[in-house]
Design a protein around this motif. Structure first.
Motif, PDB file in Angstrom:
ATOM      1  N   ARG A 160       0.868  -1.273  -0.093  1.00 33.38           N
ATOM      2  CA  ARG A 160      -0.095  -0.075  -0.267  1.00 33.38           C
ATOM      3  C   ARG A 160       0.941   1.068   0.076  1.00 33.38           C
ATOM      4  NH1 ARG A 160      -4.812   0.063   1.154  1.00 33.38           N
ATOM      5  NH2 ARG A 160      -4.804  -1.957   2.654  1.00 33.38           N
ATOM      6  N   LYS A 161       0.730   1.984  -1.074  1.00 34.84           N
ATOM      7  CA  LYS A 161       1.591   3.242  -1.088  1.00 34.84           C
ATOM      8  C   LYS A 161       1.010   4.330  -0.193  1.00 34.84           C
ATOM      9  CE  LYS A 161       4.018   3.592  -4.303  1.00 34.84           C
ATOM     10  NZ  LYS A 161       5.576   3.325  -4.319  1.00 34.84           N
ATOM     11  N   ARG A 162       1.653   5.533   0.181  1.00 35.79           N
ATOM     12  CA  ARG A 162       1.324   6.466   0.948  1.00 35.79           C
ATOM     13  C   ARG A 162      -0.083   6.822   0.492  1.00 35.79           C
ATOM     14  NH1 ARG A 162       6.781   6.758   1.193  1.00 35.79           N
ATOM     15  NH2 ARG A 162       7.724   6.664   3.134  1.00 35.79           N
ATOM     16  N   ASP A 163      -0.562   6.923  -0.944  1.00 34.55           N
ATOM     17  CA  ASP A 163      -1.658   7.912  -1.314  1.00 34.55           C
ATOM     18  C   ASP A 163      -2.692   6.789  -1.141  1.00 34.55           C
ATOM     19  OD1 ASP A 163      -1.079   6.119  -3.337  1.00 34.55           O
ATOM     20  OD2 ASP A 163      -0.756   7.699  -4.899  1.00 34.55           O
ATOM     21  N   GLY A 164      -2.388   5.473  -0.871  1.00 35.39           N
ATOM     22  CA  GLY A 164      -3.654   4.456  -0.417  1.00 35.39           C
ATOM     23  C   GLY A 164      -3.565   3.436  -1.678  1.00 35.39           C
ATOM     24  N   ARG A 165      -2.832   3.753  -2.874  1.00 38.43           N
ATOM     25  CA  ARG A 165      -3.015   2.807  -3.839  1.00 38.43           C
ATOM     26  C   ARG A 165      -2.306   1.624  -3.819  1.00 38.43           C
ATOM     27  NH1 ARG A 165       0.432   4.427  -8.202  1.00 38.43           N
ATOM     28  NH2 ARG A 165       1.361   5.849  -6.446  1.00 38.43           N
ATOM     29  N   ILE A 166      -2.936   0.606  -4.225  1.00 37.39           N
ATOM     30  CA  ILE A 166      -2.219  -0.980  -3.922  1.00 37.39           C
ATOM     31  C   ILE A 166      -1.458  -1.301  -5.256  1.00 37.39           C
ATOM     32  CG2 ILE A 166      -2.657  -3.370  -3.512  1.00 37.39           C
ATOM     33  CD1 ILE A 166      -3.580  -1.744  -1.237  1.00 37.39           C
ATOM     34  N   VAL A 167      -0.120  -1.430  -5.117  1.00 41.18           N
ATOM     35  CA  VAL A 167       0.457  -1.779  -6.391  1.00 41.18           C
ATOM     36  C   VAL A 167       1.540  -3.015  -6.145  1.00 41.18           C
ATOM     37  CG1 VAL A 167       0.900   0.613  -6.869  1.00 41.18           C
ATOM     38  CG2 VAL A 167       2.575  -0.359  -5.505  1.00 41.18           C
ATOM     39  N   ALA A 168       1.879  -3.374  -7.185  1.00 43.65           N
ATOM     40  CA  ALA A 168       2.694  -5.002  -6.984  1.00 43.65           C
ATOM     41  C   ALA A 168       3.970  -4.657  -5.999  1.00 43.65           C
ATOM     42  CB  ALA A 168       3.191  -5.415  -8.242  1.00 43.65           C
ATOM     43  N   PHE A 169       4.301  -5.427  -5.309  1.00 41.57           N
ATOM     44  CA  PHE A 169       5.378  -5.502  -4.441  1.00 41.57           C
ATOM     45  C   PHE A 169       6.711  -5.672  -5.005  1.00 41.57           C
ATOM     46  CE2 PHE A 169       8.633  -7.573  -1.530  1.00 41.57           C
ATOM     47  CZ  PHE A 169       8.671  -6.553  -0.591  1.00 41.57           C
ATOM     48  N   ASP A 170       7.707  -4.978  -4.875  1.00 41.19           N
ATOM     49  CA  ASP A 170       9.008  -5.158  -5.678  1.00 41.19           C
ATOM     50  C   ASP A 170      10.357  -5.076  -4.721  1.00 41.19           C
ATOM     51  OD1 ASP A 170      11.216  -5.127  -7.454  1.00 41.19           O
ATOM     52  OD2 ASP A 170      10.752  -3.269  -8.411  1.00 41.19           O
ATOM     53  N   SER A 171      10.702  -6.363  -4.438  1.00 35.44           N
ATOM     54  CA  SER A 171      11.849  -6.388  -3.288  1.00 35.44           C
ATOM     55  C   SER A 171      12.834  -5.762  -4.005  1.00 35.44           C
ATOM     56  CB  SER A 171      12.091  -7.811  -2.974  1.00 35.44           C
ATOM     57  OG  SER A 171      12.403  -8.664  -4.030  1.00 35.44           O
TER      58      SER A 171
ATOM     59  N   GLU B   1       5.413   2.598   5.003  1.00 36.60           N
ATOM     60  CA  GLU B   1       6.125   2.837   6.298  1.00 36.60           C
ATOM     61  C   GLU B   1       6.487   1.415   7.087  1.00 36.60           C
ATOM     62  OE1 GLU B   1       7.104   5.743   7.285  1.00 36.60           O
ATOM     63  OE2 GLU B   1       6.461   6.654   5.763  1.00 36.60           O
ATOM     64  N   ASP B   2       5.369   0.660   7.122  1.00 35.62           N
ATOM     65  CA  ASP B   2       5.434  -0.939   7.794  1.00 35.62           C
ATOM     66  C   ASP B   2       6.931  -1.482   7.147  1.00 35.62           C
ATOM     67  OD1 ASP B   2       3.129  -0.822   8.857  1.00 35.62           O
ATOM     68  OD2 ASP B   2       2.068  -1.368   6.963  1.00 35.62           O
ATOM     69  N   VAL B   3       7.006  -1.603   5.660  1.00 38.68           N
ATOM     70  CA  VAL B   3       8.172  -2.055   5.212  1.00 38.68           C
ATOM     71  C   VAL B   3       9.588  -1.224   5.608  1.00 38.68           C
ATOM     72  CG1 VAL B   3       9.393  -2.536   3.063  1.00 38.68           C
ATOM     73  CG2 VAL B   3       6.843  -2.532   2.901  1.00 38.68           C
ATOM     74  N   GLN B   4       9.469   0.124   5.336  1.00 41.40           N
ATOM     75  CA  GLN B   4      10.619   0.887   6.183  1.00 41.40           C
ATOM     76  C   GLN B   4      11.128   0.433   7.430  1.00 41.40           C
ATOM     77  OE1 GLN B   4       9.671   4.950   4.597  1.00 41.40           O
ATOM     78  NE2 GLN B   4      10.510   4.586   2.875  1.00 41.40           N
TER      79      GLN B   4
END
Length: 99
Positions: A5-16, A61-64
């Protein structure tokens, strides 16, 4: 891990690869030897995310936060500090753009 989930609320593909790149930049910022360190830490981050977010989508933010935690757990204090400072700088840039 499929989505984020991006900061603006969009859901995008996760890219490690984005995690690996951010860690690599922090490593280079403190002139540590890189080798496979960024990929190693990135794999640990992905494992932690998959464990913690089994039934929900993590936010940026969770990822960071987990990236910071894993770098510290691996005892790379200088790298963690560089990552935290970079993260703070990006937050300031985002805030300035809002104005």
């Amino acid at each position: 891990m499929e989505n984020i989930r991006k900061r603006d609320g969009r859901i995008v593909a996760f890219d490690s690869a984005k995690i690996t790149l951010a860690i690599q930049k922090a490593i280079l910022a403190v002139r540590e030897k890189n080798g496979d360190l960024a990929r190693k830490i990135s794999r640990q981050v992905v494992e932690a995310l998959e464990d913690k977010f089994k039934d929900r989508i993590p936010g940026v933010e969770d990822v960071q936060d987990i990236v910071e935690e894993i770098i510290i757990r691996n005892r790379y204090a200088k790298v963690a500090k560089a990552y935290i400072l970079y993260r703070q700088k990006r937050t300031e840039v985002r805030e300035a753009k809002k104005l």
